[in-house]
Design a protein around this motif. Structure first.
Motif, mmCIF file in Angstrom:
data_model
loop_
_atom_site.group_PDB
_atom_site.id
_atom_site.type_symbol
_atom_site.label_atom_id
_atom_site.label_comp_id
_atom_site.label_asym_id
_atom_site.label_seq_id
_atom_site.Cartn_x
_atom_site.Cartn_y
_atom_site.Cartn_z
ATOM 1 N N PRO A 1 0.821 -1.215 0.000
ATOM 2 C CA PRO A 1 0.000 0.000 0.000
ATOM 3 C C PRO A 1 0.853 1.262 0.000
ATOM 4 C CG PRO A 1 -0.110 -1.106 2.136
ATOM 5 C CD PRO A 1 0.685 -1.983 1.225
ATOM 6 N N ASN A 2 0.326 2.316 -0.629
ATOM 7 C CA ASN A 2 1.012 3.602 -0.560
ATOM 8 C C ASN A 2 0.724 4.233 0.807
ATOM 9 O OD1 ASN A 2 -1.489 4.998 -0.629
ATOM 10 N ND2 ASN A 2 -1.414 5.221 -2.836
ATOM 11 N N GLU A 3 1.274 5.392 1.071
ATOM 12 C CA GLU A 3 1.169 6.011 2.397
ATOM 13 C C GLU A 3 -0.273 6.318 2.792
ATOM 14 O OE1 GLU A 3 2.792 9.950 4.755
ATOM 15 O OE2 GLU A 3 3.859 9.282 2.966
ATOM 16 N N ILE A 4 -1.066 6.823 1.877
ATOM 17 C CA ILE A 4 -2.462 7.160 2.186
ATOM 18 C C ILE A 4 -3.248 5.896 2.533
ATOM 19 C CG2 ILE A 4 -4.614 8.069 1.211
ATOM 20 C CD1 ILE A 4 -2.812 9.985 -0.457
ATOM 21 N N GLU A 5 -3.062 4.852 1.744
ATOM 22 C CA GLU A 5 -3.743 3.585 2.009
ATOM 23 C C GLU A 5 -3.282 2.993 3.332
ATOM 24 O OE1 GLU A 5 -4.256 -0.891 0.109
ATOM 25 O OE2 GLU A 5 -3.268 0.649 -1.082
ATOM 26 N N ALA A 6 -1.994 3.028 3.605
ATOM 27 C CA ALA A 6 -1.456 2.493 4.863
ATOM 28 C C ALA A 6 -2.048 3.238 6.060
ATOM 29 C CB ALA A 6 0.064 2.585 4.874
ATOM 30 N N ASP A 7 -2.187 4.548 5.950
ATOM 31 C CA ASP A 7 -2.796 5.336 7.026
ATOM 32 C C ASP A 7 -4.241 4.914 7.265
ATOM 33 O OD1 ASP A 7 -0.442 6.730 7.370
ATOM 34 O OD2 ASP A 7 -1.147 8.539 6.319
ATOM 35 N N MET A 8 -4.997 4.679 6.199
ATOM 36 C CA MET A 8 -6.394 4.252 6.325
ATOM 37 C C MET A 8 -6.464 2.853 6.943
ATOM 38 S SD MET A 8 -9.615 4.889 6.035
ATOM 39 C CE MET A 8 -9.356 6.503 5.356
ATOM 40 N N LEU A 9 -5.568 1.972 6.544
ATOM 41 C CA LEU A 9 -5.559 0.611 7.088
ATOM 42 C C LEU A 9 -5.253 0.594 8.582
ATOM 43 C CD1 LEU A 9 -3.803 -1.273 4.174
ATOM 44 C CD2 LEU A 9 -6.074 -1.798 5.090
ATOM 45 N N ASP B 1 -9.057 -2.565 12.956
ATOM 46 C CA ASP B 1 -8.569 -3.483 13.988
ATOM 47 C C ASP B 1 -7.989 -4.774 13.409
ATOM 48 O OD1 ASP B 1 -9.357 -1.727 15.998
ATOM 49 O OD2 ASP B 1 -11.305 -2.706 16.270
ATOM 50 N N ASN B 2 -8.377 -5.135 12.199
ATOM 51 C CA ASN B 2 -7.961 -6.410 11.610
ATOM 52 C C ASN B 2 -6.821 -6.267 10.608
ATOM 53 O OD1 ASN B 2 -9.947 -8.009 12.962
ATOM 54 N ND2 ASN B 2 -11.464 -7.073 11.620
ATOM 55 N N VAL B 3 -6.059 -5.192 10.719
ATOM 56 C CA VAL B 3 -4.962 -4.971 9.781
ATOM 57 C C VAL B 3 -3.830 -5.971 10.045
ATOM 58 C CG1 VAL B 3 -3.740 -3.224 11.144
ATOM 59 C CG2 VAL B 3 -3.585 -3.178 8.664
ATOM 60 N N SER B 4 -3.191 -6.370 8.961
ATOM 61 C CA SER B 4 -2.025 -7.259 9.057
ATOM 62 C C SER B 4 -0.999 -6.787 8.029
ATOM 63 C CB SER B 4 -2.424 -8.710 8.782
ATOM 64 O OG SER B 4 -2.545 -8.945 7.397
ATOM 65 N N GLU B 5 0.143 -7.417 8.023
ATOM 66 C CA GLU B 5 1.165 -7.055 7.045
ATOM 67 C C GLU B 5 0.747 -7.430 5.628
ATOM 68 O OE1 GLU B 5 4.850 -9.439 7.108
ATOM 69 O OE2 GLU B 5 3.823 -10.693 8.586
ATOM 70 N N HIS B 6 -0.327 -8.205 5.511
ATOM 71 C CA HIS B 6 -0.824 -8.629 4.196
ATOM 72 C C HIS B 6 -2.152 -7.967 3.853
ATOM 73 C CE1 HIS B 6 1.799 -12.051 5.532
ATOM 74 N NE2 HIS B 6 2.400 -11.574 4.453
ATOM 75 N N SER B 7 -2.432 -6.828 4.480
ATOM 76 C CA SER B 7 -3.672 -6.094 4.241
ATOM 77 C C SER B 7 -3.539 -5.156 3.052
ATOM 78 C CB SER B 7 -4.036 -5.242 5.467
ATOM 79 O OG SER B 7 -4.493 -6.025 6.520
ATOM 80 N N ARG B 8 -4.643 -5.019 2.340
ATOM 81 C CA ARG B 8 -4.771 -4.017 1.278
ATOM 82 C C ARG B 8 -6.226 -3.565 1.231
ATOM 83 N NH1 ARG B 8 -1.333 -3.136 -3.070
ATOM 84 N NH2 ARG B 8 -2.679 -1.292 -3.167
ATOM 85 N N LEU B 9 -6.440 -2.385 0.691
ATOM 86 C CA LEU B 9 -7.784 -1.928 0.357
ATOM 87 C C LEU B 9 -7.992 -2.275 -1.106
ATOM 88 C CD1 LEU B 9 -7.954 1.523 2.162
ATOM 89 C CD2 LEU B 9 -8.764 -0.696 2.960
#
Length: 102
Positions: free
Chosen positions: A63-71, A75-83
């Protein structure tokens, strides 16, 4: 054309094909439960949160910075999360499996 598989929280498996748009749009068009896309794909709601298998992160990208901030708000974010709204469909996604978080 990419063949993409979604696994819902209810363990339902939905496979769909596309050659354009976003992964979120594909999921919404195929009624994948848990992918709502409330913001319409502008990375402001996280209602399209998915997890990927570790080996698929290279195909999909980080994810880019904006997406990472939203993630970070989920509560269920992981290192393999994406929007999924931030993942454009391409041939590189053929065979990728997305686990729906919501």
């Amino acid at each position: 054309m990419a063949k993409i598989t979604f696994i819902t929280q209810d363990k339902e498996t939905i496979t769909a094909e596309a050659n354009s748009g976003s992964v979120m749009e594909l999921a919404v068009n195929h009624n994948v439960r848990g992918i709502d896309g409330d913001c319409g794909g502008v990375c402001s709601c996280a209602t399209c949160h998915v997890h990927l298998q570790a080996e698929d992160m290279e195909k999909v990208g980080r994810p880019n910075e904006i997406e990472a901030d939203m993630l970070e708000l989920d509560d269920n974010v992981s290192e393999h999360s994406r929007l999924s709204c931030q993942i454009p469909i391409s041939d590189a996604l053929d065979g990728v499996v997305f686990k729906v978080v919501n």
